[in-house]
Design a protein around this motif. Structure first.
Motif, PDB file in Angstrom:
ATOM      1  N   UNK A  68      -5.783 -13.680  -5.143  1.00  0.00           N
ATOM      2  CA  UNK A  68      -5.979 -12.244  -5.293  1.00  0.00           C
ATOM      3  C   UNK A  68      -5.007 -11.417  -4.494  1.00  0.00           C
ATOM      4  N   UNK A  69      -5.175 -10.117  -4.617  1.00  0.00           N
ATOM      5  CA  UNK A  69      -4.339  -9.146  -3.928  1.00  0.00           C
ATOM      6  C   UNK A  69      -5.257  -8.095  -3.305  1.00  0.00           C
ATOM      7  N   UNK A  70      -5.084  -7.865  -2.005  1.00  0.00           N
ATOM      8  CA  UNK A  70      -5.842  -6.836  -1.298  1.00  0.00           C
ATOM      9  C   UNK A  70      -4.847  -5.868  -0.666  1.00  0.00           C
ATOM     10  N   UNK A  71      -5.129  -4.575  -0.802  1.00  0.00           N
ATOM     11  CA  UNK A  71      -4.217  -3.570  -0.238  1.00  0.00           C
ATOM     12  C   UNK A  71      -4.996  -2.568   0.613  1.00  0.00           C
ATOM     13  N   UNK A  72      -4.265  -1.982   1.542  1.00  0.00           N
ATOM     14  CA  UNK A  72      -4.816  -0.866   2.314  1.00  0.00           C
ATOM     15  C   UNK A  72      -4.066   0.395   1.916  1.00  0.00           C
ATOM     16  N   UNK A  73      -4.808   1.498   1.840  1.00  0.00           N
ATOM     17  CA  UNK A  73      -4.249   2.776   1.382  1.00  0.00           C
ATOM     18  C   UNK A  73      -4.622   3.889   2.358  1.00  0.00           C
ATOM     19  N   UNK A  74      -3.740   4.864   2.438  1.00  0.00           N
ATOM     20  CA  UNK A  74      -4.000   6.081   3.192  1.00  0.00           C
ATOM     21  C   UNK A  74      -3.786   7.273   2.276  1.00  0.00           C
ATOM     22  N   UNK A  75      -4.654   8.287   2.325  1.00  0.00           N
ATOM     23  CA  UNK A  75      -4.432   9.488   1.515  1.00  0.00           C
ATOM     24  C   UNK A  75      -3.155  10.191   1.953  1.00  0.00           C
ATOM     25  N   UNK A  76      -2.446  10.739   0.973  1.00  0.00           N
ATOM     26  CA  UNK A  76      -1.211  11.450   1.282  1.00  0.00           C
ATOM     27  C   UNK A  76       0.027  10.589   1.243  1.00  0.00           C
ATOM     28  N   UNK A  77      -0.138   9.282   0.995  1.00  0.00           N
ATOM     29  CA  UNK A  77       1.005   8.378   0.899  1.00  0.00           C
ATOM     30  C   UNK A  77       1.231   7.991  -0.551  1.00  0.00           C
ATOM     31  N   UNK A  78       2.515   7.912  -0.942  1.00  0.00           N
ATOM     32  CA  UNK A  78       2.837   7.512  -2.310  1.00  0.00           C
ATOM     33  C   UNK A  78       2.656   6.013  -2.527  1.00  0.00           C
ATOM     34  N   UNK A  79       2.797   5.218  -1.458  1.00  0.00           N
ATOM     35  CA  UNK A  79       2.700   3.760  -1.569  1.00  0.00           C
ATOM     36  C   UNK A  79       1.607   3.235  -0.655  1.00  0.00           C
ATOM     37  N   UNK A  80       1.088   2.039  -0.951  1.00  0.00           N
ATOM     38  CA  UNK A  80       0.068   1.440  -0.072  1.00  0.00           C
ATOM     39  C   UNK A  80       0.602   1.236   1.344  1.00  0.00           C
TER      40      UNK A  80
END
Length: 343
Positions: free
Chosen positions: A164-176
């Motif tokens: 699988x693939x797990x990502x972390x994200x932040x609001x306001x960023x174009x990329x993970x």
């Protein structure tokens, strides 16, 4: 600075060995470093469950069963919940929330699809969270084999491969913020007097997938929060009263008393080998007290003595080189930990 927790002392060689191995736990930083402003995290299922008839092979007495089915939707939820619970147990973030619904509505289970910046912003605003950790793809390949023996009993195994693939994200960023690719497996093996008993011992297909989801959720956790790891260290023993006293104190977890005697040996011994061994032991003493710079200094003294007298191919020179690399990694990890804790 983070502390080292002494766990146990394990003698791996014979009683006359000159080395005693010890097990320790080291506190390590998360692979992913979130900004200091991140206090609340949202766990999201952005993966599409694979079809019931995909990824499951059941071989019964040498014949593949074409009616084998296994539901993966609950396994996806279990993976998210397991990840969230494991993060909560670490007490690193202020709060961890689990999003109630899956975010994908398409049926493309093989596709790794990122959350869009707009979706990240909406999810964070809806839940009052500062960041997202999302399963963007999670696939299972399960094989079940059952065989019969002449004696009348049966044996079976269930093997689940997970990717699988797990990502972390932040609001306001174009990329993970970060992407984690994971791959692992879990396995069950049982035998029984008959098929009915074997069914009781082995998990059902749905149960096996759910257990695999719970496992991978916990396994991926160290990527996002600081965590403990088991490592091995050692100290040298020797002949003579002070060596034996030091060993006895170390075996009793009385490191101050042991270090006092090792320091005396290093200062007063005319044998370069005894001084090298004492310096290595003092490095361990300082590492146990989380004085990593001092530990590195003493380990370097030991390495230089072994290397200058016996060369790089000498077994103790190689051991000290490994120890220097481990201490260097600990120093870098400690700096990263301080950053992650906002220090």
């Amino acid at each position: 600075m983070r502390t080292l927790l002494y766990l146990s002392i394990v003698c791996l060689l014979s009683a006359c060995s000159t080395i005693e191995y010890i097990g320790i736990e080291t506190y390590n930083p998360a692979e992913v470093t979130f900004p200091k402003s991140v206090g609340k995290v949202l766990i999201v299922n952005n993966a599409v469950p694979q079809p019931d008839n995909a990824g499951y092979t059941y071989n019964l007495y040498g014949t593949v069963q074409d009616t084998a089915r296994a539901r993966a939707d609950s396994a996806l939820f279990d993976a998210c919940r397991s990840l969230g619970k494991s993060i909560v147990d670490v007490s690193f973030f202020n709060d961890v929330l689990l999003y109630h619904d899956g975010t994908r509505r398409d049926g493309k289970h093989l596709v790794d699809e990122k959350l869009t910046p707009e979706a990240v912003k909406e999810l964070c605003e809806e839940t009052g969270t500062d960041a997202i950790i999302s399963f963007d793809r999670l696939l299972f390949r399960m094989e079940k084999d059952v065989v019969a023996f002449a004696e009348g009993f049966v044996a079976g195994g269930v093997d689940v491969h997970i990717s699988g693939v797990v990502r972390s994200y932040l609001p306001g960023r174009d990329n993970p913020l970060a992407t984690v690719y994971m791959e692992d497996s879990v396995f069950w093996s049982e035998s029984a007097d008959n098929m009915e008993l074997l069914k009781l011992y082995l998990p059902s297909p749905d149960e096996a997938l759910r257990a695999a989801g719970q496992y991978i959720g916990a396994k991926v956790t160290p990527n996002f929060v600081p965590h403990w790891e088991n490592e091995t260290r050692w100290f040298f023993k020797g002949e003579g009263a002070r060596w034996k006293e030091a060993t006895a104190y170390a075996l009793s977890d009385k490191w101050e008393e042991a270090a006092f005697r090792w320091r005396h040996i290093y200062t007063n011994s005319s044998s370069w080998k005894e001084r090298a061994k004492a310096a290595s032991n003092l490095a361990l003493y300082y590492e146990m007290n989380t004085q990593l710079a001092e530990a590195f200094e003493w380990a370097t003294k030991s390495y230089n003595l072994f290397n200058s007298k016996k060369g790089q191919d000498y077994k103790y020179t190689k051991m000290q080189q490994l120890y220097l690399e481990a201490l260097g990694g600990r120093i870098r990890s400690d700096q990263k930990l301080n950053k992650q804790f906002g220090q």
